[in-house]
Design an enzyme around this catalytic site. Sequence first.
Site, short mmCIF file in Angstrom:
data_model
loop_
_atom_site.label_atom_id
_atom_site.label_comp_id
_atom_site.label_asym_id
_atom_site.label_seq_id
_atom_site.Cartn_x
_atom_site.Cartn_y
_atom_site.Cartn_z
N GLU A 1 -0.80 65.17 -64.95
CA GLU A 1 0.23 65.84 -64.08
C GLU A 1 0.07 65.79 -62.88
O GLU A 1 -0.83 65.11 -62.41
CB GLU A 1 0.23 67.54 -64.55
CG GLU A 1 -1.14 68.13 -64.07
CD GLU A 1 -2.17 68.21 -65.00
OE1 GLU A 1 -3.20 68.74 -64.85
OE2 GLU A 1 -2.00 67.33 -65.96
N GLY B 1 -2.70 51.55 -58.57
CA GLY B 1 -2.37 50.50 -59.02
C GLY B 1 -1.27 50.28 -60.06
O GLY B 1 -1.09 49.43 -60.81
N THR B 2 -0.40 51.45 -59.95
CA THR B 2 0.62 51.61 -60.84
C THR B 2 1.82 50.72 -59.94
O THR B 2 1.89 50.76 -58.83
CB THR B 2 1.29 52.90 -60.67
OG1 THR B 2 0.27 53.74 -61.20
CG2 THR B 2 2.70 53.10 -61.56
N PHE C 1 -6.17 44.54 -59.35
CA PHE C 1 -7.52 44.82 -58.66
C PHE C 1 -8.55 43.87 -59.11
O PHE C 1 -9.73 43.91 -58.52
CB PHE C 1 -7.78 46.20 -59.11
CG PHE C 1 -7.38 47.38 -58.27
CD1 PHE C 1 -7.70 47.69 -56.84
CD2 PHE C 1 -5.95 47.85 -58.58
CE1 PHE C 1 -7.01 48.38 -55.97
CE2 PHE C 1 -5.41 48.78 -57.98
CZ PHE C 1 -5.72 49.26 -56.45
N HIS D 1 2.77 39.40 -70.24
CA HIS D 1 2.04 40.52 -70.44
C HIS D 1 2.10 41.22 -71.94
O HIS D 1 3.22 40.69 -72.53
CB HIS D 1 2.34 41.65 -69.47
CG HIS D 1 1.75 41.59 -68.11
ND1 HIS D 1 2.14 40.87 -67.01
CD2 HIS D 1 0.74 42.12 -67.57
CE1 HIS D 1 1.40 40.62 -66.25
NE2 HIS D 1 0.73 41.41 -66.44
N LYS E 1 4.04 47.04 -71.65
CA LYS E 1 4.19 47.09 -69.89
C LYS E 1 5.68 47.41 -69.69
O LYS E 1 6.64 46.93 -70.16
CB LYS E 1 3.86 45.58 -69.30
CG LYS E 1 3.90 45.81 -67.81
CD LYS E 1 3.26 44.72 -67.37
CE LYS E 1 3.46 44.44 -65.77
NZ LYS E 1 2.66 45.62 -65.25
N THR F 1 1.88 41.77 -60.04
CA THR F 1 1.36 40.73 -59.64
C THR F 1 2.06 39.40 -59.33
O THR F 1 1.92 38.78 -58.57
CB THR F 1 0.12 40.44 -60.88
OG1 THR F 1 -0.84 41.69 -61.04
CG2 THR F 1 -0.61 39.24 -60.42
#
Length: 235
Positions: A32, A71-72, A99, A131, A135, A142
């Site tokens: 949340e 990283g979203t 990353f 991917h 996803k 990227t």
Amino acid sequence: MKIAIVGYGRMGKIIEKIAMERGHSICARLSETPTRENLGGAEVAIEFSKPEVAFDNVKSCIELGVPVVCGTTGWLTQKPEIEALTHATEGAFLYGSNFSLGVNLFFALNEKLAQLMEAQKEYTCQLEEIHHVHKKDAPSGTAITLAEGIVDNSVRYSYWKMNETKEDQLGIFAVRQDDVPGTHSVFYRSNVDEIEIKHTAHSREGFALGAVVAAEWIKNKKGVFSMRDVLGITY
């Protein structure tokens, strides 16, 4: 240090494992929006959630004075607002479309190759990313970073788009296939040959390790950063 994981899905669980192996404690596992209460005194937050909630998650952490490693992907139209908020509050924010150490070296290689190929007008550039079928965004963050690296180092291409390269429009093919962690390829094709550079991820642990290393690096810093800063990539 005390790390809050914001977005406790597959990546969140791998991040937890690696962070604990490196001696850190997980003070919050959130599905949340972060608040002062549920962050549990975090010194850094690592955000891997979903595109539709990432902005609110990161904004809340910045407003609460907690450095964020995010990283979203799939929410980047709102990223300038987060960067402005970070500067205004003297906070700390680090975004990475990927990353992985290898991918960030790949980014630098991609930019250098784009510079070398700029004078070779007989070659046309094309990108492809593959991917897993779960996803949600396409193309991948990227792939977008790779495309932007080419556009920024070329006068031939003005912007990227999905599908085939045409004129000044740099194309990205997005493929969804089984449980592939991530494969990214950059092609330069002429009538007589082809140059390809490619990065293939074998597991998600490389992404998670890089995120934890970034969290270690950003503690006690102020500003907007990227993995280039963490890795000391200067060009």
